[in-house]
Scaffold this motif. Structure first.
Motif, mmCIF file in Angstrom:
data_model
loop_
_atom_site.group_PDB
_atom_site.id
_atom_site.type_symbol
_atom_site.label_atom_id
_atom_site.label_comp_id
_atom_site.label_asym_id
_atom_site.label_seq_id
_atom_site.Cartn_x
_atom_site.Cartn_y
_atom_site.Cartn_z
ATOM 1 N N PHE A 8 19.618 50.177 -5.844
ATOM 2 C CA PHE A 8 19.420 49.759 -6.827
ATOM 3 C C PHE A 8 19.302 47.850 -6.536
ATOM 4 O O PHE A 8 20.178 47.545 -5.879
ATOM 5 N N ASP A 10 19.267 44.935 -7.563
ATOM 6 C CA ASP A 10 19.742 43.949 -8.791
ATOM 7 C C ASP A 10 19.018 42.983 -8.942
ATOM 8 O O ASP A 10 18.594 42.317 -10.013
ATOM 9 N N ILE A 57 12.675 52.512 -13.416
ATOM 10 C CA ILE A 57 13.945 52.862 -13.404
ATOM 11 C C ILE A 57 14.159 54.291 -13.701
ATOM 12 O O ILE A 57 13.280 54.864 -14.649
ATOM 13 N N GLY A 59 16.701 55.766 -15.720
ATOM 14 C CA GLY A 59 17.958 55.404 -16.292
ATOM 15 C C GLY A 59 18.530 56.296 -17.421
ATOM 16 O O GLY A 59 17.671 57.092 -18.120
ATOM 17 N N VAL A 88 20.034 54.705 -12.473
ATOM 18 C CA VAL A 88 20.971 53.646 -12.937
ATOM 19 C C VAL A 88 21.500 53.993 -14.253
ATOM 20 O O VAL A 88 21.110 54.833 -14.935
ATOM 21 N N PRO A 116 24.240 50.914 -10.774
ATOM 22 C CA PRO A 116 23.961 51.978 -10.229
ATOM 23 C C PRO A 116 24.065 53.220 -10.841
ATOM 24 O O PRO A 116 25.346 53.335 -11.607
#
Length: 327
Positions: A8, A10, A57, A59, A88, A116
């Motif tokens: 991850f 950021d 991602i 997600g 995520v 995460p």
């Protein structure tokens, strides 16, 4: 590659997340003050989902617009992103303050946090008893087990001031009448808000600017997790205890994997790893200015924060009105 094994990052994802918040705000700009809450919310939802699906991602929405049967998109459990990136958790409120937007009242925001996979509490859509203060105080300086009076007096002692110098933010609801009366008996001031308790909690972290020292009261549990993500970046403490009115709500907790119904969650229990947080002002307030519209142009201001570094960016974005959906 397994998304769960991709780091991850950021830093790389933060600007993309800021764009997600910006686009949701821009989509709702033309509906500020128009009296149509549903249209404003839907515009923000559509834009936020579209932008999320452009991010690399894998997600999962853990705090969203509701259960799958209640929300057609950005529902809890929905998968978003290209799938080509890290796994995520995403907590979001495409338009925190739909009523505020419809009535052109302060502190409507678009809000989103990302961390995460497995880093955020899967809070069911029930009430949460919340208590928050800003940074710089000893851990546990106030607690949910204290009465409202005790909280004010404890915070005043820690701050080195009188109770009359403390300002508490509370949602203006009939259920809070006794709490409001008890806080006022201490001599403390109260800033009542009609909606938008994520912003209410965030105000505590910038008390020198906002004038608010503490937030307390019952509001949505999902918003409690979003607020915890904000304070993870800004500093400060938040405590939350889920509240259940019936068996249906207790069933929602069980579905979310929550077994201890009386547990008090601290900030780092609601958000267990480093996160990114972005919020864009829609109607403006003490945290962020409103969307500015002028002939041919529109401008937003976004707060972008990373808990890993403690960095806080305030970014202005000015774009031609006809091109912001492609920017």
């Amino acid at each position: 590659m397994n998304a769960a094994k991709i780091d991850f990052n950021d830093r790389l994802l933060s600007l993309g997340l800021a764009r997600v918040a910006e686009q949701a705000a821009l989509a709702s700009a033309s509906l500020v003050g128009r009296g149509d809450e549903k249209a404003a919310d839907q515009a923000a939802v559509n834009a936020m989902r579209e932008q999320l699906n452009l991010l690399d991602i894998a997600g999962v929405v853990v705090i969203g617009e509701g259960e799958r049967d209640e929300a057609p998109m950005l529902y809890i459990g929905e998968e978003v992103g290209t799938g080509e990136g890290p796994g995520v958790d995403i907590a979001l409120d495409p338009l925190e303050g739909t009523t505020l937007t419809a009535k052109d009242m302060p502190n409507a925001l678009t809000v989103i946090a990302m961390g995460p996979r497995g880093s955020m509490l899967h809070a069911p859509d029930v009430y949460m008893d919340k208590l928050a203060v800003g940074p710089g105080y000893p851990e546990g300086v106030v607690s949910l087990d204290m009465s409202p009076r005790e909280r004010v007096e404890a915070l005043a002692k820690a701050k080195g001031c009188e109770a009359a110098d403390i300002t508490v933010c509370i949602l203006e609801r009939p259920r809070h009448e006794a709490m409001i009366a008890e806080v006022r008996e201490t001599g403390a001031s109260i800033r009542l808000i009609t909606d938008g308790d994520v912003a209410g909690v965030m105000h505590c972290a910038e008390s020198e600017t906002t004038g608010i020292d503490m937030y307390m009261g019952q509001g949505g549990a999902p918003e409690g997790v979003l607020a915890a993500a904000a304070l993870k970046c800004m500093g400060g403490q938040i405590f939350g205890r889920l509240l259940f009115r019936n068996d249906d709500e207790r069933g929602r907790a069980a579905k979310a994997g929550i077994t201890d119904l009386d547990r008090v969650y601290a900030r780092d229990e609601m958000v267990t790893a480093d996160v990114i947080f972005a919020a864009t002002g829609v109607t403006g307030g003490s945290l962020l200015p409103r969307i500015k519209r002028e002939p041919g142009w529109v401008e937003t201001t976004t707060l972008l924060m990373r808990s890993k570094t403690g960095s806080v960016r305030r970014m202005s974005y000015r774009t031609p009105m006809w091109s912001h959906d492609e920017a």
